[in-house]
Scaffold this active site. Structure first.
Site, PDB file in Angstrom:
ATOM      1  N   HIS A  83      26.174  86.615  20.477  1.00 22.81           N
ATOM      2  CA  HIS A  83      26.789  85.526  19.713  1.00 22.81           C
ATOM      3  C   HIS A  83      26.737  84.198  20.464  1.00 22.81           C
ATOM      4  CE1 HIS A  83      30.696  86.680  21.808  1.00 22.81           C
ATOM      5  NE2 HIS A  83      30.855  85.375  21.766  1.00 22.81           N
ATOM      6  N   ASP A 219      26.550  93.448  21.956  1.00 22.94           N
ATOM      7  CA  ASP A 219      26.613  91.991  21.892  1.00 22.94           C
ATOM      8  C   ASP A 219      25.979  91.360  23.138  1.00 22.94           C
ATOM      9  OD1 ASP A 219      27.204  89.375  21.361  1.00 22.94           O
ATOM     10  OD2 ASP A 219      29.314  89.700  20.941  1.00 22.94           O
ATOM     11  N   SER A 645      33.149  84.658  26.831  1.00 27.58           N
ATOM     12  CA  SER A 645      32.074  85.375  26.152  1.00 27.58           C
ATOM     13  C   SER A 645      30.824  85.328  27.023  1.00 27.58           C
ATOM     14  CB  SER A 645      31.783  84.741  24.797  1.00 27.58           C
ATOM     15  OG  SER A 645      32.843  84.966  23.905  1.00 27.58           O
TER      16      SER A 645
END
Length: 715
Positions: A83, A219, A645
């Site tokens: 992402h 991810d 992240s």
């Protein structure tokens, strides 16, 4: 007996070890290092952060200004979240070459894809410059004057502090303005896409599973940093060579178990751990519910169109994910704060704080802080709500209004700075707006507009609304604007900018879409913004004094970490399950079995590639599987937030064991109130990452670059 006492002592030490907090890596020696060792860490604070030697910090760059990455090979290969790389993957995708759907893998360096404006930034050195930043402010009485002087001092430090010509100085504030640190950094601007799994792996579960455990998402994505022949930052060039890092992470597939030590390094964006209870209550009861309602309405419209049209799905994929991310986060944050009784906990803290103030004889200095907070937050409530409505509706989620606001800024610039500034901005706007309209669909936006303008007109504090939104018919207004406004296409928008300033201003002011955003922006800038800023400035000053008092009146052993501010931090904890609700307990690990349990053929969120199904059916996991299972994700008590992240999850020896990408839903409250009982960060297991690269993609070239630490063979 002595042996029993020793075991008991060790047990007590282990159970007392603290977790949570986002710590500055240059300041880990002492209490933090001791805590980390107690939790199981085997390396030293010097190995995490050093100026003179290579250390872990040298392998953890800030990725694209909003995420984190880690260097995993001696050829500049970096790992981050899918992402985090999503915009870049999308920018290379077309209906014919859909890398979002099918994935992308460069099987040799010549196939790696350059990315416009993508950069990664490494920290070279951290230095405390507090005394230099606050020099000369003691004699000033006005908060505005103090802030102006601080900014002047920071500008001088940034300009004059030593650095190499290719490096940059940045000064950041900590503890609400009670400490300032100088960061010497270097940014690499040639960063190329190397690999990304299909979205059915990299976004598996998509928005349904976002902020949720158990999780089964691969991810991750891979990029490579390129440098000039001297290993220094350089703009993209075919002559650039792979970056040679000072340090890169070996990747461990030795296995994980509950209560293992974990450490996460990265660039957490923003936390507000020391807000007073009255502010937290306002977030829970007023601000979060309003923002959630707005985004919920926008997302439902976008989702409906994306499910019907593949081209729209590609156009809106990144935008939808961005909007949905905090929509769901705010819901979980509110739930967690209520579950943890955070407001009551802060009220107890404030009661104890008041007692410390009295005991220290500091009533004159600190005695009125909490009552002033109460007064200010009561006064700012409607202004804060109106501010959120304007931001969410006009600037964030209704594209016609957001692009119209760019024209509003252009007109304001002409009024304030004149013709030359106007023409420069107009040229930049004309050139830059192409990317906006590439991913714009007027029919989608029209439906979003109707929903959101109705919320704005009926839910935002009425005393701040412009006349144009009093007693409107949302459907009629929507039809009128989207039929007549030139903000709905690139060609029409560009036509508005043709001609001299007088012509442009006349044309945009005749446009119905512009007329609406101008009326909204004028009302906001005259009725909301000045008063909000006035009260907020008072709260900034109060918060700084409150933080100073907390630091001053707390014992030396107190664990008072600075709020996140997008600077490099270390957080540590343990792999651990948790209990979100009565009679429910979540294990800390998931496997590929869970992917197949969730599998829905052809589904937008839960489809699974056939090759992954085949690997699962044959149990072809290579060296990455464990006892016939393929590990996928795990959770731990690390204190993370947005910006973490892509952060490396490290074991006790500083080896990469996973990639941070999310938090559990209830634990999103950790931005405001951290609890080790509830807060968990979610990581994709390094074994799953390598399995996808190796067995799914067959990218042996990538695997051969890596230093993989395998389990020791039993004799």
């Amino acid at each position: 007996m002595k042996y029993f006492k020793l075991l008991l002592l060790l047990f007590v030490i282990q159970t007392q070890a603290q977790q949570g907090g986002m710590w500055i890596p240059s300041m880990l020696k002492g209490m933090n290092e001791g805590e980390m060792k107690t939790l199981g860490m085997k390396i030293s604070a010097e190995q995490i952060y050093s100026i003179n030697k290579s250390s872990l910090k040298d392998a953890v760059p800030h990725f694209d200004g909003g995420c984190t990455a880690e260097v995993i090979s001696d050829k500049g290969l970096i790992l981050t979240n899918h992402h985090c790389g999503f915009d870049n993957i999308q920018s290379h995708s077309t209906v014919e070459h859909d890398y979002l759907t099918n994935g992308f893998w460069a099987y040799k360096m010549e196939e790696e894809l350059p990315n416009k404006d993508l950069e990664v930034t490494f920290v070279v050195k951290i230095e405390d410059v507090t005394s230099k930043v606050v020099e000369g402010i003691a004699s000033l009485t006005s908060e505005a004057e103090k802030q102006k002087k601080i900014q002047q001092n920071i500008s001088e430090l940034v300009k004059n502090s030593p650095k190499e010509t290719w490096q940059e100085n940045r000064v950041k504030t900590f503890y609400d303005g009670n400490q300032y640190l100088l960061f010497v950094v270097e940014s690499y601007k040639d960063v190329r896409l190397v690999g990304a799994p299909p979205s059915s792996i990299g976004k598996f579960g998509s928005d349904t599973d976002n902020w949720v455990w158990p999780r089964h998402t691969g991810d991750f994505s891979l990029f490579r940093i390129y440098a000039d022949k001297n290993n220094r930052p350089a703009a993209y060039s075919v002559d650039n060579v792979p970056y040679k890092p000072k340090h890169f992470f070996p990747i461990s597939i030795s296995g994980l178990k509950e209560n293992d030590f974990t450490m996460v390094m990265g660039y957490p964006g923003r936390t507000t751990e020391y807000l007073p209870s009255v502010a937290v209550n306002q977030i829970v009861e007023t601000l979060n519910p309003a923002k959630v309602e707005i985004r919920d309405a926008a997302l439902k419209v976008q989702d409906r169109f994306m499910r019907k049209d593949q081209a729209i799905k590609i156009q809106y994929a990144a935008k939808y994910a961005s909007v949905a991310n905090y929509w769901k986060k705010w819901m979980g944050e509110t739930k967690g704060l209520k579950k943890a009784n955070a407001v009551a906990a802060k009220q107890k803290f404030e009661k104890d704080f008041q007692e410390k103030v009295v005991k220290a004889g500091k009533q004159a200095e600190y005695g009125n802080l909490l009552s002033e907070f109460e007064k200010n937050y009561t006064e700012i409530k409607d202004y804060a709500l109106a501010r959120d409505y304007f931001s969410e509706v006009a600037l964030r989620n209704t594209e016609l209004l957001s692009v119209g606001y760019k024209l509003y800024q252009l007109e304001q610039l002409l009024n304030s700075k004149g013709e030359q500034a106007f023409n420069d901005r107009k040229t930049n706007l004309s050139n830059g707006i192409v990317d906006f309209y590439k991913d714009y669909n007027a029919e989608v936006d029209k439906n979003v507009f109707e929903q959101l303008i109705n919320l704005y007109a009926t839910k935002s504090p009425k005393q701040f609304l412009p006349e144009s939104l009093n007693n409107i018919n949302a459907s009629q207004l929507t039809t009128d604007i989207f039929t007549n406004s030139k903000l709905t296409s690139l060609e029409k928008f560009i036509s508005l900018l043709e001609g001299d300033s007088k012509s442009v201003i006349e044309k945009i002011n005749a446009d119905k879409g512009y007329q609406l955003i101008k009326s909204m922006a004028d009302a906001y800038s005259s009725k909301v913004s000045p008063k909000y800023d006035e009260i907020n400035l008072k709260n900034i000053a109060l918060q700084r004094t409150y933080m100073k008092a907390i630091l001053e009146l707390s014992p030396k052993s107190a664990r008072i970490f600075p709020d996140a501010n997008s600077t490099l931090r270390v957080t540590y904890g343990k792999i651990k399950g948790y209990k979100p609700n009565d009679a429910v307990y979540y294990e800390p690990f998931t496997t590929l079995d869970g992917v197949m349990e969730k599998y829905v053929p052809g589904d937008y969120e839960f489809d699974v590639p056939q090759k992954l199904i085949d690997l699962y059916n044959t149990k072809d996991y290579g060296i990455y599987g464990v006892n016939g299972k393929m590990p996928v994700c795990f959770i731990a008590t690390n204190h993370t937030t947005g910006g973490n992240s892509g952060s490396p999850a490290l074991d006790k020896n500083g080896n990469l064991i996973g990639l941070n990408f999310d938090r559990v839903w209830e634990g999103t409250m950790s931005d405001i109130y951290y609890s080790p009982d509830i807060c968990r960060n979610i990581m994709v297991d390094s074994r799953y990452i390598l399995f996808i690269i190796d067995k799914y993609a067959g990218a042996k070239n990538i695997i051969n670059e890596l230093k993989i630490i395998q389990p020791m063979k039993k004799k």
